[in-house]
Design an enzyme around this catalytic site. Structure first.
Site, PDB file in Angstrom:
ATOM      1  N   ASN A   7       5.539  -3.785   8.182  1.00 40.86           N
ATOM      2  CA  ASN A   7       4.612  -4.824   8.627  1.00 40.86           C
ATOM      3  C   ASN A   7       4.730  -6.029   7.682  1.00 40.86           C
ATOM      4  OD1 ASN A   7       2.477  -6.386   9.429  1.00 40.86           O
ATOM      5  ND2 ASN A   7       0.929  -4.762   9.335  1.00 40.86           N
ATOM      6  N   LYS A   9       3.021  -8.706   7.789  1.00 45.44           N
ATOM      7  CA  LYS A   9       1.700  -9.343   7.605  1.00 45.44           C
ATOM      8  C   LYS A   9       1.852 -10.865   7.517  1.00 45.44           C
ATOM      9  CE  LYS A   9      -0.443  -5.160   5.958  1.00 45.44           C
ATOM     10  NZ  LYS A   9      -1.474  -4.521   5.175  1.00 45.44           N
ATOM     11  N   HIS A  91      -4.869  -3.270  14.247  1.00 46.88           N
ATOM     12  CA  HIS A  91      -4.680  -3.088  12.801  1.00 46.88           C
ATOM     13  C   HIS A  91      -6.016  -3.380  12.111  1.00 46.88           C
ATOM     14  CE1 HIS A  91      -3.297  -3.681   8.716  1.00 46.88           C
ATOM     15  NE2 HIS A  91      -2.193  -3.040   9.058  1.00 46.88           N
ATOM     16  N   GLU A 139      -4.234   4.743   9.581  1.00 45.03           N
ATOM     17  CA  GLU A 139      -4.247   3.999   8.315  1.00 45.03           C
ATOM     18  C   GLU A 139      -5.680   3.849   7.811  1.00 45.03           C
ATOM     19  OE1 GLU A 139      -0.662   0.945   8.017  1.00 45.03           O
ATOM     20  OE2 GLU A 139      -2.442   0.072   8.905  1.00 45.03           O
ATOM     21  N   ILE A 144      -5.234   0.596   2.036  1.00 46.19           N
ATOM     22  CA  ILE A 144      -4.196  -0.405   2.365  1.00 46.19           C
ATOM     23  C   ILE A 144      -3.979  -1.346   1.174  1.00 46.19           C
ATOM     24  CG2 ILE A 144      -3.708  -2.433   3.804  1.00 46.19           C
ATOM     25  CD1 ILE A 144      -4.928  -0.928   6.157  1.00 46.19           C
ATOM     26  N   GLY A 177      -0.910   2.391   1.384  1.00 41.10           N
ATOM     27  CA  GLY A 177      -0.642   2.781  -0.005  1.00 41.10           C
ATOM     28  C   GLY A 177       0.674   3.492  -0.236  1.00 41.10           C
TER      29      GLY A 177
HETATM   30  O1  G3P Z   1       0.378  -1.942   8.402  1.00 36.92           O
HETATM   31  C1  G3P Z   1       0.744  -1.467   7.164  1.00 36.92           C
HETATM   32  C2  G3P Z   1      -0.366  -1.435   6.232  1.00 36.92           C
HETATM   33  O2  G3P Z   1      -1.576  -1.922   6.557  1.00 36.92           O
HETATM   34  C3  G3P Z   1      -0.207  -0.711   4.989  1.00 36.92           C
HETATM   35  O3  G3P Z   1      -0.105  -1.690   4.026  1.00 36.92           O
HETATM   36  O4  G3P Z   1       0.574  -2.560   1.879  1.00 36.92           O
HETATM   37  O5  G3P Z   1      -0.595  -0.357   2.019  1.00 36.92           O
HETATM   38  O6  G3P Z   1       1.762  -0.554   2.824  1.00 36.92           O
HETATM   39  P1  G3P Z   1       0.442  -1.258   2.616  1.00 36.92           P
END
Ligand code: G3P
Length: 219
Positions: A7, A9, A91, A139, A144, A177
């Site tokens: 992602n 973002k 999301h 998630e 996150i 994470g």
């Molecule tokens: O969509 C992926 C996400 O929200 C996880 O983010 O930075 O924890 O890998 P991250």
């Protein structure tokens, strides 16, 4: 087949002028049979990215509206017009009301846009399992962007989510994470079909190496 979605973002490192060069770098880093990789890029980069990388490019959000007077929306028809056939939805950084999720899922299913429907907890996983989407991505929002992975903090929920998804014939992705290969390996051992990841790749000093080692851990 295992799945990795990166992602992008709205990070500076992965949007605008950086988007295509990051996809190119990541695309060179992964060449593994048995793994499909997708890049969820910003709406502003979708067309240029999909013209080069085709089905590897997916959207971060889609609205359940047709073409027409829908200022600020992202119609599923616009995605198809750009050659984009998959999108994240709901999301935790772009939540959508439950009734809108159901309507969008129906419209996208009918039109041939595959959704990766994000769920923040097991209740949402259960609720979404009856919708016509091929992927559910679990998630937990509080993990996150951090360094404690979902597979370490919430292993039982992944197991439970895997059972629900298996019964409903959905592929379960997990995210939040995930930073090191072991996080990815554990997710698959707990029943996931793949991972949804952002900062562990996008903000890494060596994004290609980061993605490649995560992919190897899924095999
Ligand atoms: O969509 C992926 C996400 O929200 C996880 O983010 O930075 O924890 O890998 P991250």
């Amino acid at each position: 087949m295992k799945t990795i979605i990166v992602n992008f973002k709205q990070y500076h490192e992965s949007t605008g002028r950086s988007a295509i060069s990051l996809i190119s770098l990541l695309n060179h880093a992964i060449d593994f049979k048995g793994i499909e990789t997708f890049f969820a890029v910003s709406l502003t980069d979708l067309l240029s990215a999909s013209e080069i990388y085709g089905d590897m490019v997916i959207a971060q959000h889609v609205d359940g509206v047709d073409s027409g007077p829908y200022t600020g929306h992202v119609s599923y028809r616009t995605l198809l017009n750009m050659g984009v056939r998959k999108s994240l939805l709901n999301h935790s950084e772009r939540k959508v009301k439950k009734e809108i999720i159901a309507k969008t899922a129906m419209l996208c299913d009918k039109a041939g846009v595959e959704l990766i429907l994000c769920a923040a907890d097991i209740d949402e996983v259960k609720m979404f399992s009856s919708l016509p989407v091929p992927f559910i991505a679990y998630e937990p929002p509080d993990l996150i962007g951090g360094n404690i992975s979902v597979s370490t903090a919430n292993p039982d929920t992944i197991r439970d989510a895997a059972v629900v998804c298996d019964r409903a014939d959905k592929a379960l992705l997990v995210g939040a994470g995930i930073k090191v290969p072991d996080d990815a390996r554990k997710s698959v051992e707990l029943g996931a079909s793949g991972i949804l990841i952002s900062s562990g790749v996008v903000l890494s000093r060596e994004p290609g190496d980061a993605l490649s080692s995560l992919a190897k851990a899924l095999l």
